[in-house]
Structure formats: C-alpha cells, structure tokens
Design a protein around this motif. Sequence first.
Motif, mmCIF file in Angstrom:
data_model
loop_
_atom_site.group_PDB
_atom_site.id
_atom_site.type_symbol
_atom_site.label_atom_id
_atom_site.label_comp_id
_atom_site.label_asym_id
_atom_site.label_seq_id
_atom_site.Cartn_x
_atom_site.Cartn_y
_atom_site.Cartn_z
ATOM 1 N N ASP A 192 5.302 13.521 0.846
ATOM 2 C CA ASP A 192 5.945 12.938 2.030
ATOM 3 C C ASP A 192 4.946 12.052 2.779
ATOM 4 O OD1 ASP A 192 7.833 12.368 3.952
ATOM 5 O OD2 ASP A 192 8.067 14.429 4.662
ATOM 6 N N GLY A 193 5.467 11.167 3.591
ATOM 7 C CA GLY A 193 4.646 10.312 4.436
ATOM 8 C C GLY A 193 4.213 11.038 5.694
ATOM 9 N N ALA A 194 3.553 10.316 6.583
ATOM 10 C CA ALA A 194 3.099 10.887 7.852
ATOM 11 C C ALA A 194 2.981 9.771 8.880
ATOM 12 C CB ALA A 194 1.755 11.585 7.671
ATOM 13 N N ASP A 195 3.023 10.166 10.153
ATOM 14 C CA ASP A 195 2.816 9.183 11.223
ATOM 15 C C ASP A 195 1.349 9.093 11.614
ATOM 16 O OD1 ASP A 195 5.594 8.634 11.414
ATOM 17 O OD2 ASP A 195 5.833 10.538 12.469
ATOM 18 N N LEU B 49 0.603 14.360 11.764
ATOM 19 C CA LEU B 49 1.697 14.330 12.731
ATOM 20 C C LEU B 49 2.889 13.728 11.995
ATOM 21 C CD1 LEU B 49 2.478 14.905 15.700
ATOM 22 C CD2 LEU B 49 2.157 12.479 16.132
ATOM 23 N N LYS B 50 4.037 14.438 12.043
ATOM 24 C CA LYS B 50 5.242 13.988 11.351
ATOM 25 C C LYS B 50 6.453 14.174 12.257
ATOM 26 C CE LYS B 50 6.136 15.089 7.170
ATOM 27 N NZ LYS B 50 6.645 13.724 6.992
ATOM 28 N N GLY B 51 7.599 13.718 11.740
ATOM 29 C CA GLY B 51 8.837 14.043 12.421
ATOM 30 C C GLY B 51 9.284 13.022 13.438
ATOM 31 N N ARG B 52 8.858 11.775 13.246
ATOM 32 C CA ARG B 52 9.330 10.678 14.094
ATOM 33 C C ARG B 52 10.866 10.672 14.122
ATOM 34 N NH1 ARG B 52 10.721 6.292 11.679
ATOM 35 N NH2 ARG B 52 9.624 6.881 9.796
ATOM 36 N N GLY B 53 11.465 11.112 13.006
ATOM 37 C CA GLY B 53 12.924 11.105 12.896
ATOM 38 C C GLY B 53 13.526 12.419 13.360
ATOM 39 N N ASP C 165 0.814 -1.230 0.000
ATOM 40 C CA ASP C 165 0.000 0.000 0.000
ATOM 41 C C ASP C 165 0.845 1.276 0.000
ATOM 42 O OD1 ASP C 165 -2.398 -1.307 -0.197
ATOM 43 O OD2 ASP C 165 -2.774 -1.347 1.970
ATOM 44 N N LYS C 166 1.975 1.259 0.695
ATOM 45 C CA LYS C 166 2.843 2.448 0.700
ATOM 46 C C LYS C 166 3.366 2.733 -0.707
ATOM 47 C CE LYS C 166 4.426 2.425 5.495
ATOM 48 N NZ LYS C 166 5.566 2.518 6.399
ATOM 49 N N GLN C 167 3.735 1.652 -1.391
ATOM 50 C CA GLN C 167 4.256 1.795 -2.753
ATOM 51 C C GLN C 167 3.155 2.316 -3.692
ATOM 52 O OE1 GLN C 167 6.066 -1.850 -3.938
ATOM 53 N NE2 GLN C 167 7.220 -0.932 -5.621
ATOM 54 N N LYS D 49 13.018 20.776 8.182
ATOM 55 C CA LYS D 49 13.082 20.816 6.714
ATOM 56 C C LYS D 49 11.768 20.339 6.111
ATOM 57 C CE LYS D 49 18.038 20.105 6.212
ATOM 58 N NZ LYS D 49 19.034 19.048 6.006
ATOM 59 N N GLU D 50 11.171 19.316 6.717
ATOM 60 C CA GLU D 50 9.902 18.799 6.181
ATOM 61 C C GLU D 50 8.826 19.871 6.208
ATOM 62 O OE1 GLU D 50 10.356 14.041 7.238
ATOM 63 O OE2 GLU D 50 9.160 15.290 8.556
ATOM 64 N N LYS D 51 8.748 20.620 7.306
ATOM 65 C CA LYS D 51 7.683 21.640 7.377
ATOM 66 C C LYS D 51 7.983 22.813 6.444
ATOM 67 C CE LYS D 51 5.202 22.036 11.256
ATOM 68 N NZ LYS D 51 4.666 22.518 12.557
ATOM 69 N N GLY E 229 10.288 13.778 0.427
ATOM 70 C CA GLY E 229 10.075 13.513 1.844
ATOM 71 C C GLY E 229 11.055 12.493 2.379
ATOM 72 N N THR E 230 10.787 12.067 3.613
ATOM 73 C CA THR E 230 11.685 11.141 4.311
ATOM 74 C C THR E 230 10.870 9.986 4.888
ATOM 75 O OG1 THR E 230 13.163 12.955 4.886
ATOM 76 C CG2 THR E 230 13.358 10.958 6.208
ATOM 77 N N GLY E 231 11.409 8.776 4.750
ATOM 78 C CA GLY E 231 10.712 7.606 5.302
ATOM 79 C C GLY E 231 10.476 6.560 4.236
ATOM 80 N N SER E 232 9.897 5.428 4.641
ATOM 81 C CA SER E 232 9.759 4.306 3.708
ATOM 82 C C SER E 232 8.788 4.621 2.563
ATOM 83 C CB SER E 232 9.311 3.056 4.467
ATOM 84 O OG SER E 232 8.113 3.282 5.167
ATOM 85 N N THR E 233 7.718 5.363 2.836
ATOM 86 C CA THR E 233 6.767 5.693 1.770
ATOM 87 C C THR E 233 7.392 6.695 0.796
ATOM 88 O OG1 THR E 233 5.131 5.552 3.551
ATOM 89 C CG2 THR E 233 4.307 6.184 1.386
ATOM 90 N N ALA E 234 8.058 7.703 1.349
ATOM 91 C CA ALA E 234 8.735 8.692 0.500
ATOM 92 C C ALA E 234 9.814 8.028 -0.351
ATOM 93 C CB ALA E 234 9.331 9.797 1.365
ATOM 94 N N SER F 37 -2.867 2.488 8.116
ATOM 95 C CA SER F 37 -2.482 2.407 9.533
ATOM 96 C C SER F 37 -2.243 3.800 10.122
ATOM 97 C CB SER F 37 -1.220 1.560 9.690
ATOM 98 O OG SER F 37 -0.097 2.236 9.149
ATOM 99 N N LYS F 38 -2.091 4.809 9.254
ATOM 100 C CA LYS F 38 -1.788 6.165 9.733
ATOM 101 C C LYS F 38 -3.043 6.992 10.040
ATOM 102 C CE LYS F 38 2.504 5.147 9.088
ATOM 103 N NZ LYS F 38 3.395 5.798 8.190
ATOM 104 N N LEU F 39 -4.205 6.467 9.721
ATOM 105 C CA LEU F 39 -5.437 7.231 9.948
ATOM 106 C C LEU F 39 -5.800 7.222 11.436
ATOM 107 C CD1 LEU F 39 -7.574 6.029 6.887
ATOM 108 C CD2 LEU F 39 -6.202 8.120 7.110
HETATM 109 C C1 5RP Z 1 9.720 11.414 9.060
HETATM 110 C C2 5RP Z 1 8.268 11.341 8.716
HETATM 111 C C3 5RP Z 1 7.823 10.170 7.903
HETATM 112 O O1 5RP Z 1 7.256 10.642 6.728
HETATM 113 C C4 5RP Z 1 6.826 9.375 8.692
HETATM 114 O O2 5RP Z 1 7.459 8.907 9.862
HETATM 115 C C5 5RP Z 1 6.262 8.187 7.886
HETATM 116 O O3 5RP Z 1 7.249 7.232 7.668
HETATM 117 P P1 5RP Z 1 6.958 5.920 6.821
HETATM 118 O O4 5RP Z 1 6.627 6.348 5.425
HETATM 119 O O5 5RP Z 1 8.248 5.145 6.907
HETATM 120 O O6 5RP Z 1 5.807 5.191 7.472
HETATM 121 O O7 5RP Z 1 7.481 12.181 9.073
HETATM 122 O O8 5RP Z 1 9.994 12.592 9.772
#
Ligand code: 5RP
Length: 225
Positions: A81-84, A93-97, A3-5, A102-104, A24-29, A120-122
Amino acid sequence: MNDKQLVALQAAKYVKNGMLVGLGTGSTANYFIEELARRQRDEGLKITTVASSTISANMAQSLLLPIVALEHISYIDLYVDGADEITPEMTLLKGRGSDLVKEKLLAKAATQFIAVADESKLVSTIGQNFVIPIEVIPFAWQLTKKNLQDAGGQGDLRPNAAKDGFWVTSHGSYVLDMNFDKSLDAKTLNALISDTPGVVEHGIFYGLTDAVFVAANGVITERWA
Ligand code: 5RP
C-alpha cells in the motif's frame, strides 16, 4: 514510467503463486493492482486478493483478479500500500481517504507489509505535512475530541464534500483531523491516540511496516526492517 509506478512494479515482484495478497488504496496501490492483473494475464500468476477499500475491490474485479472479502480471512501473505508520510523509522501516516480501518487490519494481518511511495512522502516526523486522521465513533466525537485536546491535539471533524455535514468513513465513523506537538515521537503519539476512548482507529502505522520502497527520479531504494 513514473516513480509511483516504479515502486509498485518492484513490490509486485515479491508476489508468488498461491499467495493471498492485500490490495492497498490510492494511486500508487493502483499501479500495483494493474501489475498483478498483467502478471496473471501474461505469466499465469495464480493468487487471491483481498481489498482495503471498495474502490480497490472494484478495480481488482474489473481486472479479473480473484478476490475474497475481508471477513473471510484471518491472515494474508503480503500487503502492499501507499502512504502519505514515511519517517526514517518506517512509521507511516495513512488514511487520507476513508479506509484506514481496513488498511491497518491488512497491514497487521500480513506476513509482510511493503509500503510504496515516491520521495515526496519522506518526512522527518509524523504529522509534518498532513493532519492525523482519527476515526471516531459518531456519538462519542465530542468527548473524544475533548480528550485529545486535553492531550495537546488541535483540530476538528472533517466536513463532507458538500460541506453540509460530516465525512463518514467506509466503517461508518466520523474523522477528527488533528495536529499534535511535532516534538512528540511516533510511539508516544500512537499510544496516546490509541488509548483515547471513542477512537476507532487512526492513521499512524507504527511498527507495522516490514519494508519501504521509495523511488526518486527513477531510482528505487528498498529498506527492510
Ligand atoms: C489511503 C492511503 C494512500 O495509500 C495514501 O494516501 C497514498 O496515496 P497515493 O498513492 O495516491 O499517493 O493511505 O488511505
């Protein structure tokens, strides 16, 4: 294809020749970045990219995507970009890392910001599944934490990976991971944290998202603001 892909490839369809595209940053990005490289190679797509993190910049470079530094841009066409967490009102909500500053900046600079995620992010409310990451100026962390606690926040500095110091973001900030009263709406929480002295940036992306693409069991839903 997972689904991310799926959502990443859907967002990549909005990328056109000549665009300046935020990565963006993360596995979806990462799937989005890979798809841009594929389109460049197979379809001759001509774009320039700007990355929200060192890791995305390295990936773009290794895939031969043209990349410019954040300090050289004043706008971008599209940011993906992805999201948490994603609420029904499209607050994120973002920025787990370590790269939420920069993302904002990129989310705000973009003519269009598309958030991509699996279902799963909803969530129904921000902070439902994750603490809110709040980047703070290192020398101000105690005063900032006290002010946030007085406003109802609970939490502490994020430790580093070795647990022998504090986590430092790519911007050089410490991170307070905090919970707030779940009944506070995102607009109020966003303003409360943003207005606290010592806060550099935080993980609530309020009023920044133009579209949210979510995939559930292979079915993509696009929601536009
Ligand atoms: C990093 C983020 C990511 O986009 C967010 O954590 C989602 O990551 P993933 O795509 O790996 O589930 O906000 O700061």
